[in-house]
Design a protein around this motif. Sequence first.
Motif, PDB file in Angstrom:
ATOM      1  N   ARG A 140       0.917  -0.983  -0.438  1.00  0.00           N
ATOM      2  CA  ARG A 140       0.007  -0.181   0.028  1.00  0.00           C
ATOM      3  C   ARG A 140       1.118   1.479  -0.470  1.00  0.00           C
ATOM      4  O   ARG A 140       0.177   2.130  -0.307  1.00  0.00           O
ATOM      5  N   HIS A 141       2.041   1.399   0.409  1.00  0.00           N
ATOM      6  CA  HIS A 141       2.836   2.741   0.215  1.00  0.00           C
ATOM      7  C   HIS A 141       3.175   2.603  -0.676  1.00  0.00           C
ATOM      8  O   HIS A 141       3.368   3.547  -1.257  1.00  0.00           O
ATOM      9  N   ALA A 150      -3.069   5.193  -0.254  1.00  0.00           N
ATOM     10  CA  ALA A 150      -2.989   6.806   0.966  1.00  0.00           C
ATOM     11  C   ALA A 150      -2.826   6.107   1.646  1.00  0.00           C
ATOM     12  O   ALA A 150      -3.462   5.089   2.277  1.00  0.00           O
ATOM     13  N   THR A 151      -1.776   6.913   2.699  1.00  0.00           N
ATOM     14  CA  THR A 151      -1.227   5.904   4.322  1.00  0.00           C
ATOM     15  C   THR A 151      -1.911   6.958   5.363  1.00  0.00           C
ATOM     16  O   THR A 151      -1.341   8.452   5.167  1.00  0.00           O
ATOM     17  N   GLU A 152      -1.944   6.521   6.464  1.00  0.00           N
ATOM     18  CA  GLU A 152      -1.836   7.248   7.208  1.00  0.00           C
ATOM     19  C   GLU A 152      -0.768   7.115   8.489  1.00  0.00           C
ATOM     20  O   GLU A 152      -0.548   6.621   8.954  1.00  0.00           O
ATOM     21  N   THR A 170      -3.262  11.757   6.673  1.00  0.00           N
ATOM     22  CA  THR A 170      -2.797  11.200   5.461  1.00  0.00           C
ATOM     23  C   THR A 170      -2.539  11.305   4.329  1.00  0.00           C
ATOM     24  O   THR A 170      -2.800  12.885   3.772  1.00  0.00           O
ATOM     25  N   ASN A 172      -0.032  10.624   0.690  1.00  0.00           N
ATOM     26  CA  ASN A 172       0.238  10.463  -0.491  1.00  0.00           C
ATOM     27  C   ASN A 172       1.408   9.505  -0.659  1.00  0.00           C
ATOM     28  O   ASN A 172       3.022  10.136  -0.909  1.00  0.00           O
ATOM     29  N   ALA A 191       3.437   5.734   9.808  1.00  0.00           N
ATOM     30  CA  ALA A 191       3.149   4.647   8.901  1.00  0.00           C
ATOM     31  C   ALA A 191       2.667   3.768  10.990  1.00  0.00           C
ATOM     32  O   ALA A 191       3.247   3.173  11.334  1.00  0.00           O
ATOM     33  N   TRP A 212       6.469  10.534   2.196  1.00  0.00           N
ATOM     34  CA  TRP A 212       5.421  10.807   1.529  1.00  0.00           C
ATOM     35  C   TRP A 212       5.810  11.972   0.613  1.00  0.00           C
ATOM     36  O   TRP A 212       6.855  12.821   1.057  1.00  0.00           O
TER      37      TRP A 212
END
Length: 238
Positions: A140-141, A150-152, A170, A172, A191, A212
Amino acid sequence: MTAPVIGLTTYREDAAWGVWTQPADLLPAQYARAVEETGGVPLLLPPVAQVGAADAVVARLDGLVISGGADVDPARYDASPHPRTAGWRPDRDVWELALLDAAAAAGLPVLGVCRGMQVMAVHGGGRLDQHTPDLVDHERHSPGGDAFGATEVVTTRGTRVAGLVGSGLTVNCHHHQSVQTHPGYVAAAHAADGTLEAMEADGERFCVAVQWHPETAADVGLLAGLVRAAATYAEGRA
């Protein structure tokens, strides 16, 4: 007040436009636009092999962005290449490491973006995890192609990063590698899977790096923070 000049490191790649197909010095326009929108003047910095060039450039800058791009050469941190590590650019590695040397000597404000964070960690004597999905069991990264994941992220209380973007947001991401060790820097954001997503140097100097891409989204404070630090640096130099 004169707008501060922010250097942005670039790719040197084969590119096509109009009737031309040839090597070009390039960078996604989002970087320059984001610098301009936060009050700075962007200046593109293609790789230069000339001895002393980094010192000459830094003497004329008010701030520096080490931009995103290809993997760092694993030989730079005494590692063998992972099967998924590819496409490293020795010319960029040499140039950006020299710029970081010169920036540190001058006290120049610096922001690293994605690859830029990895270059800064290696410059400080750190190491990289060459394929983060091996550690976190997902992609997901960096979901593939030209898509961002999309990373929290949660920031570390009391850090400069937290002061610029808040306690969490959040972001990118587009990175399959990540920072394993980072001498000289403190962790500033993670993350949920534990991946280090931001780091910063201690002290008054603005020296921040994130995995990001702040240039791709509405301003989250990082580039604005760099431009403010660059303006202060320019005033002090004047």
